[in-house]
Design a protein around this motif. Structure first.
Motif, mmCIF file in Angstrom:
data_model
loop_
_atom_site.group_PDB
_atom_site.id
_atom_site.type_symbol
_atom_site.label_atom_id
_atom_site.label_comp_id
_atom_site.label_asym_id
_atom_site.label_seq_id
_atom_site.Cartn_x
_atom_site.Cartn_y
_atom_site.Cartn_z
ATOM 1 N N ASN A 1 17.839 47.817 72.773
ATOM 2 C CA ASN A 1 17.284 46.613 72.160
ATOM 3 C C ASN A 1 16.400 45.832 73.125
ATOM 4 O OD1 ASN A 1 18.659 47.020 69.636
ATOM 5 N ND2 ASN A 1 20.522 46.456 70.726
ATOM 6 N N PRO A 2 15.506 46.519 73.824
ATOM 7 C CA PRO A 2 14.636 45.804 74.760
ATOM 8 C C PRO A 2 13.612 44.959 73.990
ATOM 9 C CG PRO A 2 13.915 48.065 74.559
ATOM 10 C CD PRO A 2 15.181 47.941 73.755
ATOM 11 N N GLU A 3 13.079 43.972 74.664
ATOM 12 C CA GLU A 3 12.075 43.124 74.035
ATOM 13 C C GLU A 3 10.711 43.796 74.016
ATOM 14 O OE1 GLU A 3 12.265 39.210 75.697
ATOM 15 O OE2 GLU A 3 14.384 39.010 75.196
ATOM 16 N N GLU A 4 10.509 44.761 74.896
ATOM 17 C CA GLU A 4 9.246 45.498 74.923
ATOM 18 C C GLU A 4 9.475 46.895 75.469
ATOM 19 O OE1 GLU A 4 7.386 43.877 79.080
ATOM 20 O OE2 GLU A 4 7.122 42.654 77.293
ATOM 21 N N ALA A 5 8.501 47.749 75.263
ATOM 22 C CA ALA A 5 8.579 49.130 75.745
ATOM 23 C C ALA A 5 8.197 49.182 77.217
ATOM 24 C CB ALA A 5 7.643 50.014 74.931
ATOM 25 N N PRO A 6 8.575 50.254 77.921
ATOM 26 C CA PRO A 6 8.212 50.377 79.334
ATOM 27 C C PRO A 6 6.700 50.469 79.535
ATOM 28 C CG PRO A 6 9.544 52.268 78.609
ATOM 29 C CD PRO A 6 9.368 51.372 77.444
ATOM 30 N N ALA A 7 6.261 50.062 80.706
ATOM 31 C CA ALA A 7 4.832 50.044 81.032
ATOM 32 C C ALA A 7 4.211 51.432 81.047
ATOM 33 C CB ALA A 7 4.626 49.358 82.375
ATOM 34 N N LEU A 8 5.011 52.488 81.172
ATOM 35 C CA LEU A 8 4.431 53.831 81.237
ATOM 36 C C LEU A 8 3.879 54.311 79.894
ATOM 37 C CD1 LEU A 8 6.374 56.421 80.066
ATOM 38 C CD2 LEU A 8 7.823 55.505 81.835
ATOM 39 N N VAL A 9 4.149 53.598 78.811
ATOM 40 C CA VAL A 9 3.645 53.987 77.490
ATOM 41 C C VAL A 9 2.163 53.628 77.402
ATOM 42 C CG1 VAL A 9 3.870 53.664 75.004
ATOM 43 C CG2 VAL A 9 5.912 53.655 76.448
ATOM 44 N N PRO A 10 1.295 54.611 77.146
ATOM 45 C CA PRO A 10 -0.140 54.331 77.068
ATOM 46 C C PRO A 10 -0.495 53.350 75.951
ATOM 47 C CG PRO A 10 0.265 56.688 77.238
ATOM 48 C CD PRO A 10 1.588 56.024 76.994
ATOM 49 N N SER A 11 -1.561 52.653 76.160
ATOM 50 C CA SER A 11 -2.060 51.702 75.168
ATOM 51 C C SER A 11 -2.272 52.398 73.821
ATOM 52 C CB SER A 11 -3.387 51.115 75.665
ATOM 53 O OG SER A 11 -3.955 50.306 74.674
ATOM 54 N N GLY A 12 -1.803 51.781 72.766
ATOM 55 C CA GLY A 12 -1.996 52.326 71.430
ATOM 56 C C GLY A 12 -0.935 53.314 70.985
ATOM 57 N N PHE A 13 0.042 53.634 71.841
ATOM 58 C CA PHE A 13 1.068 54.611 71.473
ATOM 59 C C PHE A 13 2.304 53.977 70.843
ATOM 60 C CE2 PHE A 13 0.007 58.668 74.032
ATOM 61 C CZ PHE A 13 -1.321 58.568 73.676
ATOM 62 N N LEU A 14 2.364 52.658 70.818
ATOM 63 C CA LEU A 14 3.460 51.968 70.137
ATOM 64 C C LEU A 14 2.984 51.594 68.738
ATOM 65 C CD1 LEU A 14 4.807 49.644 72.948
ATOM 66 C CD2 LEU A 14 5.789 51.788 72.126
ATOM 67 N N TYR A 15 3.642 52.107 67.726
ATOM 68 C CA TYR A 15 3.220 51.862 66.351
ATOM 69 C C TYR A 15 3.332 50.369 66.042
ATOM 70 C CZ TYR A 15 2.710 52.466 61.354
ATOM 71 O OH TYR A 15 2.264 52.385 60.069
ATOM 72 N N PRO A 16 2.250 49.760 65.538
ATOM 73 C CA PRO A 16 2.254 48.316 65.263
ATOM 74 C C PRO A 16 3.357 47.929 64.270
ATOM 75 C CG PRO A 16 0.034 49.218 65.088
ATOM 76 C CD PRO A 16 0.967 50.390 65.221
ATOM 77 N N GLY A 17 4.106 46.908 64.634
ATOM 78 C CA GLY A 17 5.165 46.399 63.770
ATOM 79 C C GLY A 17 6.487 47.135 63.890
ATOM 80 N N ALA A 18 6.522 48.243 64.633
ATOM 81 C CA ALA A 18 7.774 48.984 64.802
ATOM 82 C C ALA A 18 8.682 48.229 65.780
ATOM 83 C CB ALA A 18 7.510 50.393 65.318
ATOM 84 N N ARG A 19 9.967 48.326 65.556
ATOM 85 C CA ARG A 19 10.953 47.685 66.423
ATOM 86 C C ARG A 19 11.370 48.662 67.516
ATOM 87 N NH1 ARG A 19 16.542 47.012 66.904
ATOM 88 N NH2 ARG A 19 17.027 48.492 65.241
ATOM 89 N N VAL A 20 11.340 48.196 68.766
ATOM 90 C CA VAL A 20 11.791 49.016 69.888
ATOM 91 C C VAL A 20 13.322 48.966 69.903
ATOM 92 C CG1 VAL A 20 11.716 49.393 72.382
ATOM 93 C CG2 VAL A 20 9.703 48.483 71.207
ATOM 94 N N VAL A 21 13.962 50.119 69.721
ATOM 95 C CA VAL A 21 15.418 50.215 69.664
ATOM 96 C C VAL A 21 15.990 50.561 71.030
ATOM 97 C CG1 VAL A 21 17.359 51.452 68.596
ATOM 98 C CG2 VAL A 21 15.313 50.930 67.245
ATOM 99 N N GLN A 22 15.408 51.563 71.684
ATOM 100 C CA GLN A 22 15.856 51.991 73.007
ATOM 101 C C GLN A 22 14.665 52.475 73.806
ATOM 102 O OE1 GLN A 22 18.571 55.155 72.019
ATOM 103 N NE2 GLN A 22 20.346 53.836 72.198
ATOM 104 N N SER A 23 14.826 52.437 75.110
ATOM 105 C CA SER A 23 13.836 53.049 75.979
ATOM 106 C C SER A 23 14.536 53.468 77.268
ATOM 107 C CB SER A 23 12.666 52.097 76.273
ATOM 108 O OG SER A 23 13.108 50.963 76.982
ATOM 109 N N ALA A 24 13.936 54.413 77.943
ATOM 110 C CA ALA A 24 14.491 54.903 79.207
ATOM 111 C C ALA A 24 13.342 55.333 80.106
ATOM 112 C CB ALA A 24 15.435 56.079 78.965
ATOM 113 N N VAL A 25 13.520 55.138 81.396
ATOM 114 C CA VAL A 25 12.520 55.524 82.381
ATOM 115 C C VAL A 25 13.236 56.248 83.507
ATOM 116 C CG1 VAL A 25 10.803 54.696 84.035
ATOM 117 C CG2 VAL A 25 11.049 53.554 81.829
#
Length: 147
Positions: free
Chosen positions: A39-63
């Motif tokens: 339940n992070p507030e944002e995705a990790p910085a390693l995700v390229p610009s435009g690869f996060l679908y607009p309006g989608a909720r970030v549930v989990q992330s890992a680096v």
């Protein structure tokens, strides 16, 4: 094909454990080069610009960073959206094209869609779409092997 990495299995187990935890509060787990977020507030910085679908909720992330002084980090992001999978496929095909990535493999079957793309700098992105309302978007990023 890459070799089995015990640390990746450990990270996956930790990710599952975090996903089973109650509540929607952001949580972080760090160990041996891995950082896992639920339940992070944002995705990790390693995700390229435009690869996060607009309006989608970030549930989990890992680096996973093998060496903090090199840009060889790997990671994943799990998103959810109520938009249909065919709309998501179109979005990601266009996002790859706009960013100069080439789709090198795709598997499209009802209920599960997968796209694998490679950047000019040999980064790999794998998008897996599953389910419906919400559709889960799993985005995996890593450096391609030189062999």
């Amino acid at each position: 094909m890459s070799a089995f990495r015990p640390e990746a299995a450990l990270a996956l187990l930790a990710l599952v454990a975090l996903s089973l935890s109650c509540g929607r509060a952001p949580r972080t787990l760090e160990f041996d080069g891995f950082t896992i977020f639920t339940n992070p507030e944002e995705a990790p910085a390693l995700v390229p610009s435009g690869f996060l679908y607009p309006g989608a909720r970030v549930v989990q992330s890992a680096v996973y960073e093998r060496d903090p002084y090199l840009s060889n980090s790997e990671g994943m992001v799990l998103l959810e959206t109520d938009d249909p999978a065919d709309k998501l496929l179109g979005y990601y095909a266009e996002a790859f094209r706009k960013n100069g990535w080439q789709i090198i493999q795709s598997h499209l079957k009802p209920g599960e869609y997968q796209l694998i793309a490679e950047s000019p700098s040999r980064r790999l992105a794998t998008i897996i779409l599953r389910g419906e309302s919400p559709v889960q978007i799993k985005l995996y990023l890593r450096q391609a092997s030189l062999l």
